[in-house]
Design a protein around this motif. Structure first.
Motif, PDB file in Angstrom:
ATOM      1  N   VAL A   1      -1.323  -3.239   0.447  1.00 34.70           N
ATOM      2  CA  VAL A   1      -2.194  -4.373   0.137  1.00 34.70           C
ATOM      3  C   VAL A   1      -2.841  -4.126  -1.220  1.00 34.70           C
ATOM      4  CG1 VAL A   1      -2.632  -5.018   2.525  1.00 34.70           C
ATOM      5  CG2 VAL A   1      -4.061  -3.277   1.449  1.00 34.70           C
ATOM      6  N   TYR A   2      -3.365  -5.206  -1.814  1.00 31.82           N
ATOM      7  CA  TYR A   2      -3.870  -5.118  -3.179  1.00 31.82           C
ATOM      8  C   TYR A   2      -5.389  -5.330  -3.253  1.00 31.82           C
ATOM      9  CZ  TYR A   2       1.035  -5.206  -4.460  1.00 31.82           C
ATOM     10  OH  TYR A   2       2.377  -4.904  -4.578  1.00 31.82           O
ATOM     11  N   ASP A   3      -6.080  -5.205  -2.123  1.00 36.09           N
ATOM     12  CA  ASP A   3      -7.514  -5.504  -2.123  1.00 36.09           C
ATOM     13  C   ASP A   3      -8.394  -4.306  -1.776  1.00 36.09           C
ATOM     14  OD1 ASP A   3      -6.570  -5.439   0.437  1.00 36.09           O
ATOM     15  OD2 ASP A   3      -7.330  -7.399   1.038  1.00 36.09           O
ATOM     16  N   PHE A   4      -7.881  -3.089  -1.974  1.00 37.94           N
ATOM     17  CA  PHE A   4      -8.706  -1.892  -1.809  1.00 37.94           C
ATOM     18  C   PHE A   4      -8.677  -1.084  -3.115  1.00 37.94           C
ATOM     19  CE2 PHE A   4      -7.444  -2.672   2.672  1.00 37.94           C
ATOM     20  CZ  PHE A   4      -8.721  -2.827   3.212  1.00 37.94           C
ATOM     21  N   ALA A   5      -9.023  -1.746  -4.205  1.00 40.15           N
ATOM     22  CA  ALA A   5      -8.879  -1.132  -5.526  1.00 40.15           C
ATOM     23  C   ALA A   5      -9.676   0.142  -5.673  1.00 40.15           C
ATOM     24  CB  ALA A   5      -9.296  -2.138  -6.602  1.00 40.15           C
ATOM     25  N   ALA A   6     -10.837   0.227  -5.014  1.00 35.48           N
ATOM     26  CA  ALA A   6     -11.691   1.402  -5.179  1.00 35.48           C
ATOM     27  C   ALA A   6     -11.162   2.619  -4.439  1.00 35.48           C
ATOM     28  CB  ALA A   6     -13.105   1.076  -4.710  1.00 35.48           C
TER      29      ALA A   6
ATOM     30  N   PRO B   1      -0.063  -1.211  -4.947  1.00 31.62           N
ATOM     31  CA  PRO B   1      -0.818  -1.487  -3.717  1.00 31.62           C
ATOM     32  C   PRO B   1      -1.377  -0.215  -3.105  1.00 31.62           C
ATOM     33  CG  PRO B   1       1.500  -1.431  -3.217  1.00 31.62           C
ATOM     34  CD  PRO B   1       1.385  -1.188  -4.699  1.00 31.62           C
ATOM     35  N   TYR B   2      -2.234  -0.424  -2.111  1.00 34.89           N
ATOM     36  CA  TYR B   2      -2.800   0.680  -1.341  1.00 34.89           C
ATOM     37  C   TYR B   2      -2.356   0.518   0.106  1.00 34.89           C
ATOM     38  CZ  TYR B   2      -6.196   4.066   0.404  1.00 34.89           C
ATOM     39  OH  TYR B   2      -6.781   5.159   0.992  1.00 34.89           O
ATOM     40  N   PRO B   3      -2.014   1.607   0.788  1.00 34.52           N
ATOM     41  CA  PRO B   3      -1.576   1.477   2.183  1.00 34.52           C
ATOM     42  C   PRO B   3      -2.698   0.932   3.063  1.00 34.52           C
ATOM     43  CG  PRO B   3      -1.043   3.650   1.294  1.00 34.52           C
ATOM     44  CD  PRO B   3      -1.958   2.996   0.314  1.00 34.52           C
ATOM     45  N   PRO B   4      -2.385   0.014   3.952  1.00 32.43           N
ATOM     46  CA  PRO B   4      -3.417  -0.467   4.883  1.00 32.43           C
ATOM     47  C   PRO B   4      -3.748   0.615   5.909  1.00 32.43           C
ATOM     48  CG  PRO B   4      -1.284  -1.319   5.522  1.00 32.43           C
ATOM     49  CD  PRO B   4      -1.077  -0.583   4.230  1.00 32.43           C
ATOM     50  N   ILE B   5      -4.859   0.438   6.592  1.00 29.63           N
ATOM     51  CA  ILE B   5      -5.205   1.345   7.677  1.00 29.63           C
ATOM     52  C   ILE B   5      -4.396   0.950   8.901  1.00 29.63           C
ATOM     53  CG2 ILE B   5      -7.038   2.247   9.137  1.00 29.63           C
ATOM     54  CD1 ILE B   5      -7.257   3.007   6.171  1.00 29.63           C
ATOM     55  N   HIS B   6      -3.572   1.858   9.386  1.00 26.06           N
ATOM     56  CA  HIS B   6      -2.648   1.554  10.481  1.00 26.06           C
ATOM     57  C   HIS B   6      -3.316   1.853  11.821  1.00 26.06           C
ATOM     58  CE1 HIS B   6      -0.175   2.367   6.891  1.00 26.06           C
ATOM     59  NE2 HIS B   6       0.571   1.380   7.354  1.00 26.06           N
TER      60      HIS B   6
ATOM     61  N   GLY C   1     -11.830   2.044 -13.096  1.00 26.37           N
ATOM     62  CA  GLY C   1     -13.025   1.926 -12.267  1.00 26.37           C
ATOM     63  C   GLY C   1     -13.301   0.524 -11.787  1.00 26.37           C
ATOM     64  N   SER C   2     -12.506  -0.441 -12.232  1.00 25.51           N
ATOM     65  CA  SER C   2     -12.699  -1.817 -11.799  1.00 25.51           C
ATOM     66  C   SER C   2     -12.389  -1.953 -10.309  1.00 25.51           C
ATOM     67  CB  SER C   2     -11.791  -2.757 -12.596  1.00 25.51           C
ATOM     68  OG  SER C   2     -11.771  -4.054 -12.029  1.00 25.51           O
ATOM     69  N   SER C   3     -13.103  -2.843  -9.630  1.00 28.91           N
ATOM     70  CA  SER C   3     -12.848  -3.097  -8.219  1.00 28.91           C
ATOM     71  C   SER C   3     -12.147  -4.429  -8.004  1.00 28.91           C
ATOM     72  CB  SER C   3     -14.166  -3.078  -7.434  1.00 28.91           C
ATOM     73  OG  SER C   3     -15.047  -4.080  -7.942  1.00 28.91           O
ATOM     74  N   ALA C   4     -11.690  -5.055  -9.080  1.00 26.08           N
ATOM     75  CA  ALA C   4     -11.008  -6.345  -8.963  1.00 26.08           C
ATOM     76  C   ALA C   4      -9.630  -6.169  -8.341  1.00 26.08           C
ATOM     77  CB  ALA C   4     -10.872  -6.989 -10.347  1.00 26.08           C
ATOM     78  N   ALA C   5      -9.082  -7.273  -7.825  1.00 23.06           N
ATOM     79  CA  ALA C   5      -7.743  -7.217  -7.225  1.00 23.06           C
ATOM     80  C   ALA C   5      -6.696  -6.832  -8.248  1.00 23.06           C
ATOM     81  CB  ALA C   5      -7.405  -8.563  -6.603  1.00 23.06           C
ATOM     82  N   THR C   6      -6.999  -7.042  -9.530  1.00 30.67           N
ATOM     83  CA  THR C   6      -6.058  -6.711 -10.608  1.00 30.67           C
ATOM     84  C   THR C   6      -6.343  -5.346 -11.226  1.00 30.67           C
ATOM     85  OG1 THR C   6      -7.524  -7.909 -12.137  1.00 30.67           O
ATOM     86  CG2 THR C   6      -5.671  -9.134 -11.185  1.00 30.67           C
ATOM     87  N   ALA C   7      -7.140  -4.515 -10.553  1.00 33.23           N
ATOM     88  CA  ALA C   7      -7.603  -3.256 -11.140  1.00 33.23           C
ATOM     89  C   ALA C   7      -6.475  -2.295 -11.477  1.00 33.23           C
ATOM     90  CB  ALA C   7      -8.590  -2.576 -10.200  1.00 33.23           C
TER      91      ALA C   7
ATOM     92  N   ALA D   1       5.358 -15.000 -24.630  1.00 33.03           N
ATOM     93  CA  ALA D   1       4.979 -15.694 -23.399  1.00 33.03           C
ATOM     94  C   ALA D   1       5.431 -14.943 -22.147  1.00 33.03           C
ATOM     95  CB  ALA D   1       5.566 -17.105 -23.402  1.00 33.03           C
ATOM     96  N   LEU D   2       6.542 -14.205 -22.256  1.00 34.57           N
ATOM     97  CA  LEU D   2       7.111 -13.519 -21.092  1.00 34.57           C
ATOM     98  C   LEU D   2       6.943 -12.013 -21.246  1.00 34.57           C
ATOM     99  CD1 LEU D   2       8.676 -14.116 -18.435  1.00 34.57           C
ATOM    100  CD2 LEU D   2      10.777 -13.645 -19.705  1.00 34.57           C
ATOM    101  N   GLU D   3       6.320 -11.391 -20.259  1.00 34.90           N
ATOM    102  CA  GLU D   3       6.086  -9.956 -20.261  1.00 34.90           C
ATOM    103  C   GLU D   3       6.437  -9.394 -18.886  1.00 34.90           C
ATOM    104  OE1 GLU D   3       2.184  -9.492 -23.021  1.00 34.90           O
ATOM    105  OE2 GLU D   3       1.964 -10.784 -21.250  1.00 34.90           O
ATOM    106  N   VAL D   4       6.335  -8.083 -18.776  1.00 32.52           N
ATOM    107  CA  VAL D   4       6.562  -7.404 -17.503  1.00 32.52           C
ATOM    108  C   VAL D   4       5.222  -6.971 -16.936  1.00 32.52           C
ATOM    109  CG1 VAL D   4       7.524  -5.317 -16.430  1.00 32.52           C
ATOM    110  CG2 VAL D   4       8.889  -6.640 -18.052  1.00 32.52           C
ATOM    111  N   GLU D   5       5.105  -7.074 -15.612  1.00 34.00           N
ATOM    112  CA  GLU D   5       3.859  -6.720 -14.926  1.00 34.00           C
ATOM    113  C   GLU D   5       4.127  -5.623 -13.905  1.00 34.00           C
ATOM    114  OE1 GLU D   5       0.808  -9.844 -13.755  1.00 34.00           O
ATOM    115  OE2 GLU D   5       1.846  -9.486 -11.848  1.00 34.00           O
ATOM    116  N   LEU D   6       3.286  -4.620 -13.892  1.00 35.61           N
ATOM    117  CA  LEU D   6       3.354  -3.552 -12.891  1.00 35.61           C
ATOM    118  C   LEU D   6       2.051  -3.536 -12.107  1.00 35.61           C
ATOM    119  CD1 LEU D   6       4.625  -2.304 -15.828  1.00 35.61           C
ATOM    120  CD2 LEU D   6       5.408  -0.599 -14.195  1.00 35.61           C
ATOM    121  N   ASP D   7       2.149  -3.390 -10.800  1.00 37.73           N
ATOM    122  CA  ASP D   7       0.963  -3.378  -9.960  1.00 37.73           C
ATOM    123  C   ASP D   7       1.179  -2.386  -8.819  1.00 37.73           C
ATOM    124  OD1 ASP D   7      -1.550  -4.000  -9.099  1.00 37.73           O
ATOM    125  OD2 ASP D   7      -1.141  -6.107  -8.638  1.00 37.73           O
TER     126      ASP D   7
END
Length: 716
Positions: free
Chosen positions: A220-225, A203-208, A272-278, A195-201
């Motif tokens: 941020v985590y919404d620029f997967a591509a 992010p991508y730097p935002p445009i400053h 190649g996934s564009s999902a937030a969890t890519a 039931a318990l695992e480790v997750e690694l994710d």
């Protein structure tokens, strides 16, 4: 094994200092405990080594809050402006300077996007988030109960306990003193059930594209591509790597675990996934069944290179040894015998500040950014005018090895670009940048950045501090090139005013507090005094080496314009002001530069001690305590100590209601010059400065303060 009495005595001294200070007992007394869940306004607990830090929530990981994993080497460039502006077209902005046009590094109104790009690039990146996963999803804050977390300061260990659906979870977190790595040990029956695992994710730097001061959660985590990650197998079953590519920035997360506790790494979405969890990965036991041990142990090393990272046990051993060594060596202050009601909180801040600077400020070859390795302040770049406040304490606290890891290497790295900058502006020597990073050495073209001056003499101050701690020819030769380039610039920049017969400093210029009108700021009080101190000290440096004295230094130093004195007999912020300037809210709201003339600035012929004392008294009368920010209180305390007013010095250092240090000892928002400046002031108040007499000049002799100390050095 038999111990002789002398060996036993030496072993005891490693824990109890020569003055009878129980260092381990005192440090451990201030371990940080948390029993409520934190939020995004909370200072995260950290593990790290000065070049690298991993910041955690109550799980001992980055589970329900995406706190940051930051390193001194991890930088990224945003995409170039899309409106046709070219970075290569930026050449600064010309301002008339004593009859000639000089280009300064300030924003060009004709190239706003290019200017902003140069301000915000490169920017420091978040290397990745490592947290917990429960029943196939990121562990939610709402189902965590009974959190108990302790930061063991003496050993550098974060121990976290909490429950998930009634099941106990224990997480132990340690950083590595030798590499950019963190080690975890997780224990729970929820592991054996799967039931318990480790997750690694990742992010991508935002445009400053706009100005901002603090990026609390970096990336941020919404620029997967825009970026890619992939699994790379290691050389053995207990080693696996994740490779992360962000345009021109590429690095690895080298994962490793013990052979007897095998793990497996899997990807949540296909490449190649564009999902937030890519770019999300799961680390779990190799086989999920009830007979599997209810424990996971692994290390994550972040590196530009794919390699076998250290075993968790290796990190655990050398992290503990490194922290023990840090606390046993160097300076120490014990206030526990004091009856003063403020001694306890002052002691807590002394201990916790030492932890903060070791994690955030003990870098190699560079100074920390203002928010350390906690979040991104000013795009992750450090400020050259703050290097004294960040790093002078390493010397006065007897931890010069950390000072030597930064200086003079930082200046040597920036020397070629600084020499080129001065030459392009028509001056000799090295003009040091204001806000920068070491890859390019560029001065980020902020409105203030290109016109600030007080970082220019810093190398000579720091060199003199190094020499005071180690007065050898090795020190002299090590710093000589940097000092020469610095003094060449100071002498060249000074402009001969034929009317007065003196050498002027500026305009255009900004003063210490960045609130002076730049085109009117001629002969700023602190800057002119600092110029004189630095040139005199540079000449002394050459005499120590037996080198010829440069003519320009010898000519300019004694003829520099003195700090201006207004018609009230007190120093004014810059030349041309009369006593009415005290009623100018824009200037009088922060007159710290005048308090620094006698205290932070060592003795110099440019400053009249009596005028400085009277001016300091006026400053402390008119400066509203509610308006004192950042390193203002350390500066005020140092000035009061130097002027023989220890009670006033303590008032500034123990203004606890206005000067907040949170439960972790941080100075919100994360501001490392607050902790480092605090330590510098404490050392000054305890051991004084060169030429001072007596012990603890910054503590009142009223019977309520008992100050035991060891290993501290006097300031300049």
């Amino acid at each position: 094994m038999d111990f002789t009495p002398s060996i036993v005595f030496m072993l005891l001294l490693s824990l109890v200092g020569a003055d009878g200070i129980d260092r381990q007992g005192l440090v451990t007394k201030y371990n940080v405990f948390r029993t409520t869940l934190v939020d995004n306004n909370t200072t995260p607990l950290q593990v790290g080594n000065g070049n690298f830090a991993y910041n955690v929530d109550n799980t001992g990981m980055q589970t329900f809050l995406p706190f940051n994993t930051l390193s001194s080497w991890a930088w990224h460039n945003d995409s170039l402006p899309s409106n046709g502006e070219r970075i290569t077209d930026y050449h600064g902005v010309a301002m008339v300077t004593h009859g000639r046009n000089v280009s300064y590094d300030i924003p060009d109104p004709m190239l706003p996007d290019a200017s902003q790009w140069l301000i915000s690039n490169p920017n420091r990146i978040n290397l990745g988030r490592i947290g917990l996963r429960y029943l196939g999803n990121t562990l939610s804050k709402e189902i965590i109960s009974d959190p108990i977390q302790e930061l063991d300061l003496w050993n550098g260990v974060i121990a976290s306990r909490f429950s998930i659906d009634g099941e106990l979870v224990k997480v132990t977190t340690q950083g590595d003193f030798d590499t950019d790595a963190v080690a975890f040990q997780i224990e729970s029956q929820l592991i054996s059930s799967g039931a318990l695992e480790v997750e690694l994710d990742f992010p991508y730097p935002p445009i400053h594209s706009t100005k901002y001061k603090y990026e609390v959660f970096v990336g941020v985590y919404d620029f997967a591509a825009n970026h890619t990650t992939s699994i790379r197998n290691g050389s053995s079953p207990e080693v696996v790597r994740i490779y992360h590519e962000l345009q021109d920035t590429n690095y690895y997360v080298n994962l490793r675990w013990p052979v007897n506790l095998p793990l497996r790494l899997s990807r949540e979405d296909p490449e190649g996934s564009s999902a937030a969890t890519a770019h999300r990965y799961t680390l779990s036991p190799f086989s999920k069944n009830s007979s599997h041990p209810s424990k996971m142990s692994f290390s994550a090393q972040f590196s530009p290179n794919g390699q076998n990272g250290p075993l968790p046990s290796t990190i655990q051993q050398r992290n503990t040894a490194g922290w023990n060594r840090y606390w046993k060596q160097g300076g120490f202050v014990d206030l526990t015998a004091s009856s003063n009601s403020k001694a306890e909180e002052l002691q807590r801040r002394i201990i916790l500040s030492q932890y903060h600077v070791r994690v955030n400020s003990a870098a190699d070859g560079q100074s920390p950014q203002e928010s350390g390795l906690m979040n991104n302040g000013w795009y992750g770049k450090f400020h050259m005018e703050m290097v004294v406040w960040h790093n002078a304490h390493w010397v006065t606290w007897g931890r010069k090895e950390h000072f030597d890891n930064i200086f003079p290497k930082l200046y040597e790295t920036l020397l070629p670009s600084s020499l080129a900058r001065a030459k392009s502006m028509g001056w000799e020597g090295a003009r040091w940048p204001k806000m920068t990073e070491i890859d390019t050495g560029a001065s980020s073209p902020g409105g203030i950045n290109g016109l600030l001056l007080w970082q220019q003499p810093h190398p000579i101050y720091l060199a003199e501090l190094a020499y005071a701690a180690d007065p050898t020819r090795v020190t002299l030769e090590r710093w000589d090139r940097v000092i020469t380039a610095t003094a060449d610039y100071l002498a060249s920049y000074a402009w001969k005013n034929e009317s007065s017969g003196k050498y002027d400093i500026g305009p255009p210029a900004y003063g210490v507090t960045e609130n002076t009108p730049p085109t009117e700021s001629r002969n700023l009080a602190y800057e002119t005094a600092y110029w004189r101190y630095a040139l005199d000290t540079a000449l002394t440096w050459k005499r120590r080496l037996g080198h010829p004295l440069p003519r320009s230094w010898s000519r300019v130093a004694p003829l520099l314009a003195p700090p201006p004195i207004a018609d009230d007999g007190l120093y004014a912020v810059y030349a041309g002001l009369n006593s009415a300037w005290w009623d100018d809210a824009a200037l009088a709201s922060d007159p710290r530069s005048l308090i620094m003339l006698r205290g932070v600035l060592p003795a110099t012929p440019a400053v009249d001690p009596e005028v400085a004392r009277r001016t300091a008294d006026r400053v402390q009368q008119v400066w509203d305590a509610d308006d004192v920010r950042g390193w203002g209180r350390p500066a005020l305390a140092i000035g009061a100590t130097r002027n023989g007013e220890p009670a006033r010095a303590l008032e500034w250092m123990t203004d606890f209601d206005r000067w907040a240090f949170d439960d972790a000892g941080g100075t919100p928002p994360p501001f490392m010059p607050g902790n480092a400046g605090f330590l510098y002031a404490i050392a000054y108040m305890v051991t004084g400065w060169q030429g001072s007499e007596g012990d603890t000049p910054g503590f009142p002799n009223d019977g309520s303060w008992v100050v035991k100390h060891e290993g501290l050095l006097q300031a300049l």
